[in-house]
Structure formats: structure tokens, C-alpha cells
Scaffold this active site. Structure first.
Site, PDB file in Angstrom:
ATOM      1  N   LYS A 189       0.844  -1.196   0.000  1.00 42.21           N
ATOM      2  CA  LYS A 189       0.000   0.000   0.000  1.00 42.21           C
ATOM      3  C   LYS A 189       0.880   1.246   0.000  1.00 42.21           C
ATOM      4  CE  LYS A 189      -1.856   2.647   3.057  1.00 42.21           C
ATOM      5  NZ  LYS A 189      -1.775   3.952   2.386  1.00 42.21           N
ATOM      6  N   GLY A 241       6.794   4.376   8.450  1.00 43.72           N
ATOM      7  CA  GLY A 241       5.905   5.511   8.691  1.00 43.72           C
ATOM      8  C   GLY A 241       6.144   6.077  10.071  1.00 43.72           C
ATOM      9  N   GLY A 246       3.210   2.914  13.699  1.00 40.18           N
ATOM     10  CA  GLY A 246       4.028   1.703  13.852  1.00 40.18           C
ATOM     11  C   GLY A 246       3.612   0.904  15.087  1.00 40.18           C
ATOM     12  N   GLU A 263      10.094   0.604  10.281  1.00 37.98           N
ATOM     13  CA  GLU A 263      11.092   1.667  10.115  1.00 37.98           C
ATOM     14  C   GLU A 263      10.353   2.960  10.397  1.00 37.98           C
ATOM     15  OE1 GLU A 263      12.765   4.557   9.010  1.00 37.98           O
ATOM     16  OE2 GLU A 263      12.965   3.915   6.923  1.00 37.98           O
ATOM     17  N   CYS A 297      13.435  10.272   7.359  1.00 41.24           N
ATOM     18  CA  CYS A 297      13.401   9.708   8.709  1.00 41.24           C
ATOM     19  C   CYS A 297      14.765   9.851   9.379  1.00 41.24           C
ATOM     20  CB  CYS A 297      12.973   8.252   8.655  1.00 41.24           C
ATOM     21  SG  CYS A 297      13.850   7.320   7.422  1.00 41.24           S
ATOM     22  N   GLU A 398       9.727  14.448  16.202  1.00 40.07           N
ATOM     23  CA  GLU A 398      10.145  14.532  14.803  1.00 40.07           C
ATOM     24  C   GLU A 398       9.290  15.580  14.082  1.00 40.07           C
ATOM     25  OE1 GLU A 398       9.065  11.234  12.141  1.00 40.07           O
ATOM     26  OE2 GLU A 398      11.148  11.186  11.544  1.00 40.07           O
TER      27      GLU A 398
HETATM   28  O1  TXE Z   1       2.398   9.133   8.744  1.00 44.03           O
HETATM   29  P1  TXE Z   1       1.646   7.760   8.797  1.00 44.03           P
HETATM   30  P2  TXE Z   1       1.864  10.568   8.259  1.00 44.03           P
HETATM   31  C1  TXE Z   1       6.396  10.718  10.444  1.00 44.03           C
HETATM   32  C2  TXE Z   1       6.716  12.185  10.241  1.00 44.03           C
HETATM   33  C3  TXE Z   1       5.401  12.738   9.808  1.00 44.03           C
HETATM   34  C4  TXE Z   1       4.456  11.944  10.664  1.00 44.03           C
HETATM   35  C5  TXE Z   1       3.039  11.878  10.178  1.00 44.03           C
HETATM   36  O2  TXE Z   1       7.095  12.747  11.464  1.00 44.03           O
HETATM   37  O3  TXE Z   1       5.285  14.115  10.050  1.00 44.03           O
HETATM   38  O4  TXE Z   1       5.005  10.643  10.670  1.00 44.03           O
HETATM   39  O5  TXE Z   1       3.012  11.501   8.797  1.00 44.03           O
HETATM   40  C6  TXE Z   1      -0.214   4.409   6.508  1.00 44.03           C
HETATM   41  N1  TXE Z   1      -2.594   1.115   9.622  1.00 44.03           N
HETATM   42  N2  TXE Z   1       6.756   9.923   9.284  1.00 44.03           N
HETATM   43  O6  TXE Z   1       0.591  10.898   8.954  1.00 44.03           O
HETATM   44  O7  TXE Z   1       0.199   7.998   9.124  1.00 44.03           O
HETATM   45  C7  TXE Z   1      -0.402   5.639   5.663  1.00 44.03           C
HETATM   46  O8  TXE Z   1      -1.517   5.510   4.808  1.00 44.03           O
HETATM   47  C8  TXE Z   1      -1.780   0.865   8.598  1.00 44.03           C
HETATM   48  C9  TXE Z   1       8.055   9.340   9.299  1.00 44.03           C
HETATM   49  O9  TXE Z   1       1.832  10.625   6.805  1.00 44.03           O
HETATM   50  O10 TXE Z   1       2.408   6.867   9.689  1.00 44.03           O
HETATM   51  C10 TXE Z   1       0.928   5.705   4.930  1.00 44.03           C
HETATM   52  O11 TXE Z   1       0.913   4.779   3.861  1.00 44.03           O
HETATM   53  N3  TXE Z   1      -1.220   1.849   7.854  1.00 44.03           N
HETATM   54  C11 TXE Z   1       8.190   8.301   8.278  1.00 44.03           C
HETATM   55  C12 TXE Z   1       1.919   5.234   6.008  1.00 44.03           C
HETATM   56  O12 TXE Z   1       1.130   4.516   6.953  1.00 44.03           O
HETATM   57  C13 TXE Z   1      -1.494   3.119   8.186  1.00 44.03           C
HETATM   58  C14 TXE Z   1       7.599   8.605   6.961  1.00 44.03           C
HETATM   59  C15 TXE Z   1       2.639   6.375   6.743  1.00 44.03           C
HETATM   60  O13 TXE Z   1       1.685   7.246   7.282  1.00 44.03           O
HETATM   61  C16 TXE Z   1      -2.339   3.434   9.268  1.00 44.03           C
HETATM   62  C17 TXE Z   1       6.281   9.193   7.083  1.00 44.03           C
HETATM   63  C18 TXE Z   1      -2.912   2.369  10.005  1.00 44.03           C
HETATM   64  N4  TXE Z   1      -3.717   2.571  11.045  1.00 44.03           N
HETATM   65  C19 TXE Z   1       5.923   9.862   8.206  1.00 44.03           C
HETATM   66  N5  TXE Z   1      -2.402   4.787   9.375  1.00 44.03           N
HETATM   67  C20 TXE Z   1       9.552   7.671   8.115  1.00 44.03           C
HETATM   68  N6  TXE Z   1       9.893   6.734   8.990  1.00 44.03           N
HETATM   69  O14 TXE Z   1      10.275   7.932   7.172  1.00 44.03           O
HETATM   70  C21 TXE Z   1      -1.643   5.299   8.414  1.00 44.03           C
HETATM   71  N7  TXE Z   1      -1.093   4.300   7.674  1.00 44.03           N
END
Ligand code: TXE
Length: 495
Positions: A189, A241, A246, A263, A297, A398
């Protein structure tokens, strides 16, 4: 100039948007079961780029079923050599389309085109790396007296993978390549903000990968994402994410005792020693935080600069920021593009407001650029903040934007205590020409990946992943294959 930017983006969109914006399931592009779609937006212009099928639970079910069928009927019979050829062909297909994929990535994500090209080449390289090691993944045997032992690695079967929006195609490659190399079929996804390069990849690999082996289900996190990571027939989940999501993913995996790699976020320290030339420190610190608009990240978002060269380094950083070209990311000269979305801008601005309330002083930036040509876009100025307590929110959390917290130090132990005083532990940087200090400091930082006199450059083969709440597991290396396989021991009696 504002109209010029819009026109240029429209022309690029006409040239590179993928033809297919459906869910890619079982080798076909299909509508969502309920026919719903969502829009993906160009963060430079605010214009809708495409309407994409909005996958939900029923679609994820279809994709998981298709993946199991492909695994049982075809993919599990593929030898390592055949999988190697598939991975190499995917790498070739990506490399043949670097310019096009980079432009698409820049439209969807806002990253500068020069950096998008690095991502796309990196994605191809990633498939090549796993193509290279797949034949070495042979297992072990052991003679133990009257017994003969075999330890073999078997794929999980079907894995679920969820990726973020900051490096869309590269993250897809980090997930797909090891999963396929290890012999799995997958349902991936992409992030709702940036589904387009994953869909274009599906078009490109359609003739290379047997139907159902790779399935791509765009959609929202709470819908498609949660349905995938909690799916009872998924045997392994890989998620990149936020740390908050996570944790949810890990909890939902507990119900089915599903293997999980994560990650997650970071708040990485960069430590500058006084022996280095300030210019060298400035160039490295600047790249550590501002690369990819700070949406990394591993971004080096907390600077610990030694008192003796702090003024020179900070003055140098302020001038380097003045010299940065903030603008249309399709322009080769642009250093800093927009953030991915309005939501991300709001999040960053909230942190900046709080930082100011908590006594932080902006040495540079602190707001959004006033340039009229950029007024449609999600831009945030490159920002340096000094004077914050280390336990304030803008330092502990972050921000994921072009924002650097600055601290001066003269006592190494005190500095290192602060450097490690965050919940994250993804990466860190050390800038010094003293080899001993470089190595001891690298060991003292509680993080999974430390750069000495560089930053961000990731080399396939060197494991990447986090300590503490930055994650579980390692990507980019042979260890990653282990995360996509289970170990079987066969104990044969010779009596
Ligand atoms: O992240 P999400 P968001 C951090 C960064 C950012 C913050 C919020 O600080 O400002 O997270 O970003 C999917 N079950 N990172 O809201 O929600 C979502 O659709 C399963 C760091 O965008 O964690 C997307 O595909 N999946 C990071 C992915 O998770 C779910 C990179 C990331 O989104 C879900 C991104 C659920 N319940 C954001 N909810 C890094 N490590 O590089 C959301 N998703």
C-alpha cells in the site's frame, strides 16, 4: 511566474501521469469494489493530479487472495535464478524510465527533480542488489554424529507492506525487492499522498512479474493500511511511517502473531568537533537537515556544534540558507521544494510556533516564503532554531521538515547525554577529522546508522534501521532477507 509554474506542471503532468490509476490486483488495474476514488494533489500548485482508486478492506482481501494463488500456483516454484532475472528486469525497467519517473515523483511529492533522480536510480540499484544476493541464500547443513541437519530458509508466502510519502518509489523498492528475492508474493500500500510512481511501476513490471505476485492497493491508512497490516492471511508485515502508527501496526500483528519489521521516525543528532574546517561542517550539516526538504526519517535534525567553532558554523549555515534556491521542484536548480501536503505544512508551522513560545530563536527562517510565485505551494523556509531546552517539543519530536535545532557544547559527556536523550535512535552524524573521536562518538550515539563525515548516502549492503522507538529490523542488506523468510530445521536420523 506563478502562472509559469502552473503551466509547467500541467505540461509535465500531461506527459508523465500514468494511464492506470486503479488498484493493481492479480495483474489487472481495477476499480475499488465500492467504486470510490481519492485525489492526489501536486504540492507545488495545489492542483489535483489524478483520481486514484481508493482501496478498502474488500479490495485488500482480493489482493491477498490473488497473492496466495500466485504464490501457490507459480511463484513458489521459481528458482533463485529465475527470481534473480525478474529482479534484474525490474531494475532495468526502472532505469529505462529514470527521467519520467523522477518527474512524476516530483509532481506528486514536491521533491527537487535533482533529488528525485537520485531516488529513482537508488530504487533500481536496490532491485539489483537483491538480484545479486538472492542466489547466495542457500541455507546450511550440519553433520552431527548420527544426525544430519539441514537449515533451510522458506518464504512466508504473502507479505503486507505499507510505505510513506517521503521517498515513494524508493520505499516501494526497499519493500518489494527483498520480499520478492526471498520468494514471497506481496500486497503493497503506497501512501495516499503519493500513489503515482507505485502505479507507474506496476505498469512497467506488468510483463515482467507473473500476475498476482505484486499487488498494489492505494488507499488511506485507516482503511487499506489497517486492513492489510491486520489481515489474518498476511504472514509478515513491513511498515515504514510514523512511530504512532508503527505501534498500532505492531499491536494488530500481535493478534495473529505475525512477524513485523518497522522503520519509524527519527530525531538524529549531528555532532561537530572543533578540529574541522567550518565550511566542511556547514556543507554536511546543511545536507543532513535540508535534503528532501527535511522529510527524511534519518534527517540530522539536532545539531551539537562545539563552542569553539559554533559562531563560524552558524554564520556559515545562515549564509548557506540565504544561498538556497527555494522554488519550483521541476527546476534543476532548485534546492528546496514544497512539503508533501498542506497538512504537513500546518504540522511544521505548529512546531515552529511552539518553539517560539518556548524561547527558541530563529537564526534563519521560521515561516513560509513570501514569494508570490510560490503562494500555491506547501513551502516552509529552511529554519535554524537556537535557545530551546532539550526537553521541549520541537527538540524531542520529529518535525519532518526543514527545521534544525541548534545546541553548542564544550563538555563531551554532557553533550552526549543530550544527544541520546530522545526516544528515537535511527541515525546520527559525526563531523571530525580525528579518527579516534569519530569512532568513539559513533559508538556512543544510540542509533542504528552513523555517518562519519557524510550524511544520507546509503549503500546497498549496509544495513539500515533503528534503535529504540525508531524501529525493528534492518533494510538494505542481506539481513533483510531474513526478515522475509522463516527458518526450517530438518533433523534426519542416520540410524
Ligand atoms: O504518517 P503515517 P503521516 C512521520 C513524520 C510525519 C508523521 C506523520 O514525522 O510528520 O510521521 O506523517 C499508513 N494502519 N513519518 O501521517 O500515518 C499511511 O496511509 C496501517 C516518518 O503521513 O504513519 C501511509 O501509507 N497503515 C516516516 C503510512 O502509513 C497506516 C515517513 C505512513 O503514514 C495506518 C512518514 C494504520 N492505522 C511519516 N495509518 C519515516 N519513517 O520515514 C496510516 N497508515
Amino acid at each position: 511566474r506563478r502562472d509559469e509554474v502552473r503551466q509547467r506542471h500541467q505540461e509535465a503532468a500531461d506527459e508523465v501521469l500514468p494511464e492506470q490509476t486503479g488498484l493493481y490486483i492479480d495483474g489487472e488495474f481495477v476499480d475499488a469494489a465500492d467504486g470510490e476514488t481519492f485525489d492526489t494533489v501536486d504540492p507545488t500548485t495545489g492542483e489535483v493530479l489524478a483520481s486514484v482508486a481508493r482501496g478498502k478492506e474488500a479490495d485488500v482481501d482480493d489482493a491477498v487472495e490473488a497473492a496466495w494463488t500466485a504464490f501457490d500456483e507459480e511463484w513458489s516454484d521459481y528458482s533463485a535464478g529465475r527470481r534473480q532475472r525478474v529482479l534484474t528486469a525490474i531494475a532495468d525497467a526502472i532505469e529505462d524510465h529514470v527521467e519520467e519517473l523522477a518527474r512524476l515523483e516530483t509532481l506528486d511529492n514536491g521533491k527537487p527533480i535533482s533529488e528525485a533522480k537520485i531516488d529513482i536510480r537508488g530504487a533500481a540499484e536496490h532491485f539489483r542488489y537483491f538480484a545479486g544476493i538472492v542466489r547466495e541464500n542457500g541455507g546450511e547443513t550440519m553433520n552431527a554424529g548420527s544426525r544430519y541437519g539441514q537449515v533451510i530458509k522458506e518464504p512466508y508466502g504473502v507479505v503486507g507492506q505499507v510505505i510513506p510519502w517521503n521517498f515513494p518509489l524508493m520505499m516501494a523498492s526497499w519493500k518489494l525487492a527483498p520480499a520478492l528475492a526471498a520468494g514471497n508474493c506481496t500486497v503493497l500500500k503506497p501512501a495516499e499522498q503519493t500513489p503515482l510512481t507505485a502505479l507507474r511501476l506496476a505498469e512497467l513490471i506488468d510483463d515482467i512479474v507473473p500476475d498476482g505476485v505484486v499487488n498494489i492497493v492505494p488507499g488511506y491508512g485507516e482503511e487499506a493500511g489497517a486492513a492489510l497490516t491486520g489481515h489474518p492471511d498476511i504472514r509478515k508485515v513491513a511498515f515504514t511511517g510514523s512511530t504512532a502508527v508503527g505501534k498500532q501496526v505492531m499491536k494488530s500483528a500481535a493478534d495473529t502473531v505475525t512477524d513485523v519489521t518497522l522503520e519509524l521516525g527519527g530525531k538524529s543528532p549531528v555532532v561537530v568537533f572543533p578540529d574541522v574546517h567550518p565550511k566542511k561542517a556547514v556543507a554536511l550539516v546543511k545536507s543532513a537537515i535540508f535534503y528532501n526538504t527535511g522529510e527524511c526519517c534519518e534527517a540530522g535534525s539536532r545539531l551539537f556544534v562545539h563552542e569553539d567553532i559554533a559562531d563560524d558554523v552558524l554564520d556559515g549555515l545562515v549564509s548557506a540558507i540565504d544561498d538556497m534556491t527555494i522554488g519550483d521542484p521541476l527546476d534543476e536548480e532548485t534546492d528546496l521544494g514544497p512539503k508533501v501536503s498542506r497538512e504537513q505544512v500546518d504540522r511544521t508551522m505548529e512546531f515552529l510556533e511552539k518553539a517560539q513560545e518556548e524561547g527558541g530563536q530563529f537564526l534563519a527562517g521560521g515561516g513560509q516564503p513570501e514569494d508570490e510565485a510560490l503562494s500555491d505551494g506547501c513551502f516552509v523556509e529552511p529554519t535554524l532554531i537556537e535557545g530551546l531546552d532539550h526537553d521541549s517539543e520541537a527538540v524531542q519530536e520529529e518535525i519532518f521538515g526543514p527545521v534544525l535545532d541548534v545546541f553548542r557544547w564544550d563538555d563531551y559527556d554532557e553533550m552526549m547525554a543530550l544527544a541520546n536523550d530522545v526516544e528515537y535512535g535511527l541515525a546520527g552524524g559525526v563531523i571530525t577529522d580525528d579518527i579516534t573521536k569519530a569512532n568513539t562518538t559513533a559508538r556512543d550515539i544510540e542509533a542504528g546508522y552513523i555517518w562519519i563525515n557524510s550524511y544520507h548516502d546509503l549503500v546497498a549492503g549496509l544495513p539500515f534501521g533503528g534503535y529504540k522507538q525508531s524501529g525493528i529490523g534492518r533494510e538494505l542488506s542481506a539481513d533483510t532477507l531474513d526478515h522475509y523468510q522463516q527458518t526450517k530445521t530438518i533433523n534426519l536420523s542416520l540410524r
